[in-house]
Design an enzyme around this catalytic site. Structure first.
Site, PDB file in Angstrom:
ATOM      1  N   PHE A  19       5.242  -9.014  11.619  1.00 15.52           N
ATOM      2  CA  PHE A  19       4.395  -9.406  10.505  1.00 15.52           C
ATOM      3  C   PHE A  19       3.229  -8.437  10.338  1.00 15.52           C
ATOM      4  O   PHE A  19       2.477  -8.199  11.272  1.00 15.52           O
ATOM      5  CB  PHE A  19       3.874 -10.834  10.702  1.00 15.52           C
ATOM      6  CG  PHE A  19       3.329 -11.406   9.423  1.00 15.52           C
ATOM      7  CD1 PHE A  19       4.188 -11.930   8.471  1.00 15.52           C
ATOM      8  CD2 PHE A  19       1.982 -11.387   9.179  1.00 15.52           C
ATOM      9  CE1 PHE A  19       3.691 -12.434   7.277  1.00 15.52           C
ATOM     10  CE2 PHE A  19       1.472 -11.889   7.982  1.00 15.52           C
ATOM     11  CZ  PHE A  19       2.336 -12.407   7.038  1.00 15.52           C
ATOM     12  N   VAL A  20       3.092  -7.888   9.150  1.00 14.50           N
ATOM     13  CA  VAL A  20       2.066  -6.866   8.906  1.00 14.50           C
ATOM     14  C   VAL A  20       1.113  -7.315   7.805  1.00 14.50           C
ATOM     15  O   VAL A  20       1.465  -8.128   6.952  1.00 14.50           O
ATOM     16  CB  VAL A  20       2.711  -5.514   8.529  1.00 14.50           C
ATOM     17  CG1 VAL A  20       3.576  -5.003   9.668  1.00 14.50           C
ATOM     18  CG2 VAL A  20       3.542  -5.629   7.250  1.00 14.50           C
ATOM     19  N   ASP A  36      -0.881  -9.877   2.778  1.00 13.74           N
ATOM     20  CA  ASP A  36      -1.810 -10.881   3.288  1.00 13.74           C
ATOM     21  C   ASP A  36      -1.221 -11.692   4.430  1.00 13.74           C
ATOM     22  O   ASP A  36       0.000 -11.743   4.627  1.00 13.74           O
ATOM     23  CB  ASP A  36      -2.175 -11.868   2.171  1.00 13.74           C
ATOM     24  CG  ASP A  36      -0.992 -12.798   1.824  1.00 13.74           C
ATOM     25  OD1 ASP A  36       0.080 -12.268   1.488  1.00 13.74           O
ATOM     26  OD2 ASP A  36      -1.146 -14.027   1.928  1.00 13.74           O
ATOM     27  N   GLY A  71       0.997  -9.192  -3.813  1.00 12.48           N
ATOM     28  CA  GLY A  71       1.112  -8.245  -2.703  1.00 12.48           C
ATOM     29  C   GLY A  71       1.205  -6.787  -3.106  1.00 12.48           C
ATOM     30  O   GLY A  71       0.796  -5.900  -2.358  1.00 12.48           O
ATOM     31  N   ASP A 126      11.614  -8.394   2.741  1.00  9.90           N
ATOM     32  CA  ASP A 126      11.732  -9.132   3.998  1.00  9.90           C
ATOM     33  C   ASP A 126      13.063  -9.886   4.003  1.00  9.90           C
ATOM     34  O   ASP A 126      14.102  -9.310   4.315  1.00  9.90           O
ATOM     35  CB  ASP A 126      10.516 -10.063   4.150  1.00  9.90           C
ATOM     36  CG  ASP A 126      10.504 -10.808   5.469  1.00  9.90           C
ATOM     37  OD1 ASP A 126      11.178 -10.368   6.411  1.00  9.90           O
ATOM     38  OD2 ASP A 126       9.820 -11.843   5.568  1.00  9.90           O
ATOM     39  N   ARG A 164      -5.763  -8.564   2.456  1.00  7.48           N
ATOM     40  CA  ARG A 164      -5.188  -7.714   1.408  1.00  7.48           C
ATOM     41  C   ARG A 164      -6.027  -6.454   1.189  1.00  7.48           C
ATOM     42  O   ARG A 164      -5.517  -5.421   0.768  1.00  7.48           O
ATOM     43  CB  ARG A 164      -5.116  -8.475   0.075  1.00  7.48           C
ATOM     44  CG  ARG A 164      -4.119  -9.614   0.046  1.00  7.48           C
ATOM     45  CD  ARG A 164      -3.854 -10.031  -1.411  1.00  7.48           C
ATOM     46  NE  ARG A 164      -3.255 -11.349  -1.525  1.00  7.48           N
ATOM     47  CZ  ARG A 164      -1.954 -11.616  -1.414  1.00  7.48           C
ATOM     48  NH1 ARG A 164      -1.111 -10.644  -1.175  1.00  7.48           N
ATOM     49  NH2 ARG A 164      -1.497 -12.847  -1.542  1.00  7.48           N
ATOM     50  N   LYS A 205      11.705  -4.238   5.921  1.00 10.10           N
ATOM     51  CA  LYS A 205      11.905  -4.636   7.319  1.00 10.10           C
ATOM     52  C   LYS A 205      13.348  -4.436   7.733  1.00 10.10           C
ATOM     53  O   LYS A 205      14.262  -4.801   6.995  1.00 10.10           O
ATOM     54  CB  LYS A 205      11.529  -6.112   7.516  1.00 10.10           C
ATOM     55  CG  LYS A 205      10.043  -6.353   7.521  1.00 10.10           C
ATOM     56  CD  LYS A 205       9.706  -7.775   7.945  1.00 10.10           C
ATOM     57  CE  LYS A 205       8.224  -8.022   7.716  1.00 10.10           C
ATOM     58  NZ  LYS A 205       7.838  -9.420   7.969  1.00 10.10           N
ATOM     59  N   ASP A 230       5.560  -5.372  -2.551  1.00 11.92           N
ATOM     60  CA  ASP A 230       4.956  -4.855  -1.324  1.00 11.92           C
ATOM     61  C   ASP A 230       5.988  -4.655  -0.221  1.00 11.92           C
ATOM     62  O   ASP A 230       6.014  -3.615   0.437  1.00 11.92           O
ATOM     63  CB  ASP A 230       3.815  -5.774  -0.840  1.00 11.92           C
ATOM     64  CG  ASP A 230       4.222  -7.252  -0.745  1.00 11.92           C
ATOM     65  OD1 ASP A 230       5.371  -7.602  -1.089  1.00 11.92           O
ATOM     66  OD2 ASP A 230       3.379  -8.064  -0.317  1.00 11.92           O
TER      67      ASP A 230
HETATM   68  P1  IMP Z   1      11.017 -12.049   0.941  1.00 17.01           P
HETATM   69  O1  IMP Z   1      11.172 -12.793   2.249  1.00 17.01           O
HETATM   70  O2  IMP Z   1      11.770 -10.735   0.939  1.00 17.01           O
HETATM   71  O3  IMP Z   1      11.372 -12.921  -0.229  1.00 17.01           O
HETATM   72  O4  IMP Z   1       9.478 -11.676   0.824  1.00 17.01           O
HETATM   73  C1  IMP Z   1       8.611 -12.540   0.174  1.00 17.01           C
HETATM   74  C2  IMP Z   1       7.183 -12.137   0.291  1.00 17.01           C
HETATM   75  O5  IMP Z   1       6.769 -12.471   1.599  1.00 17.01           O
HETATM   76  C3  IMP Z   1       6.798 -10.669   0.152  1.00 17.01           C
HETATM   77  O6  IMP Z   1       6.670 -10.252  -1.180  1.00 17.01           O
HETATM   78  C4  IMP Z   1       5.450 -10.701   0.844  1.00 17.01           C
HETATM   79  O7  IMP Z   1       4.447 -11.141  -0.051  1.00 17.01           O
HETATM   80  C5  IMP Z   1       5.663 -11.727   1.929  1.00 17.01           C
HETATM   81  N1  IMP Z   1       5.902 -11.077   3.236  1.00 17.01           N
HETATM   82  C6  IMP Z   1       7.072 -10.860   3.878  1.00 17.01           C
HETATM   83  N2  IMP Z   1       6.875 -10.225   5.040  1.00 17.01           N
HETATM   84  C7  IMP Z   1       5.532 -10.040   5.150  1.00 17.01           C
HETATM   85  C8  IMP Z   1       4.692  -9.433   6.138  1.00 17.01           C
HETATM   86  O8  IMP Z   1       5.114  -8.899   7.174  1.00 17.01           O
HETATM   87  N3  IMP Z   1       3.348  -9.460   5.868  1.00 17.01           N
HETATM   88  C9  IMP Z   1       2.823 -10.011   4.740  1.00 17.01           C
HETATM   89  N4  IMP Z   1       3.570 -10.573   3.792  1.00 17.01           N
HETATM   90  C10 IMP Z   1       4.920 -10.587   3.999  1.00 17.01           C
HETATM   91 MG    MG Z   2       2.268 -12.859   0.533  1.00 16.76          MG
END
Ligand code: IMP
Ligand code: MG
Length: 180
Positions: free
Chosen positions: A152-153, A159, A43, A102, A165, A131, A99
């Site tokens: 969700f973006v 992606d 990402g 979340d 991407r 976020k 990237d």
């Molecule tokens: P985490 O939930 O903080 O562990 O995020 C894990 C991964 O989820 C990020 O590195 C992104 O690759 C993906 N992700 C989380 N939110 C989004 C979104 O809104 N769009 C696309 N990918 C996301």
């Molecule tokens: Mg991803």
């Protein structure tokens, strides 16, 4: 592809302008230090490529691939490291670049593993997007490009099921395209 996007959040030029500002902060903070940037792929590919070439620093770059398992748009909490070898960052300052922040699970897992196994001088976190939400794992992002709402973006490296991407901007996908 553009037809799949409901709303543009950040135009390509907006992203680039913000990267100029972030690069200024990073250049000041990391001047004359032993910096290793660790890019969390896939990402962060666009973000890392665009930001690093703005940094006039003698830094090292390493990449780390993880799979954080997802339902349609939410991570499920399992973070699997797709490579065994971690970069040699003993005594160095580490900047993790991803990237988006979340749930926080991905960055928390990587941060803990590097602190535990690699003996770095410090680990900081730099994300393009963060976020606004309650996170499963509390992760402090030291550098944030943009704060966004909990939606969700896609685009600019981000992606949905490995698509979008290569969009040069960041947008919100049409809800009817997100399934199960
Ligand atoms: P985490 O939930 O903080 O562990 O995020 C894990 C991964 O989820 C990020 O590195 C992104 O690759 C993906 N992700 C989380 N939110 C989004 C979104 O809104 N769009 C696309 N990918 C996301
Ligand atoms: Mg991803």
């Amino acid at each position: 592809m553009d037809a799949d996007v409901a709303r543009t959040l950040f135009h390509a030029s907006t992203i680039q302008a913000r990267l100029d500002e972030m690069a200024q902060d990073l250049t000041v903070d990391y001047e004359n230090t032993e910096l290793t940037v660790i890019a969390i792929l896939n990402g962060s590919m666009m973000f890392v490529a665009d930001l690093l070439r703005r940094l006039p620093l003698r830094l090292q770059v390493a990449c780390l691939s993880v799979a954080s398992y997802h339902g349609a748009t939410e991570s499920t909490g399992v973070v699997e490291f797709l490579q065994i070898a971690l970069p040699d960052v003993k005594g160095r300052r580490v900047l993790l670049m991803d990237d988006i922040l979340d749930s926080g699970r991905t960055l928390a897992a990587i941060r803990e593993k590097i602190l535990r196994e690699c003996d770095p001088a410090e680990v900081r976190v730099c994300v393009l997007l963060s976020k606004r939400k309650t996170r499963a794992e509390e992760v402090k992002a030291d550098y944030v490009g943009f704060e966004i709402e909990n939606e969700f973006v896609v685009g600019y490296g981000l992606d949905y099921r490995e698509k979008y991407r290569n969009l040069p901007y960041i947008g919100v996908l049409k809800p009817e395209l997100i399934s199960g």
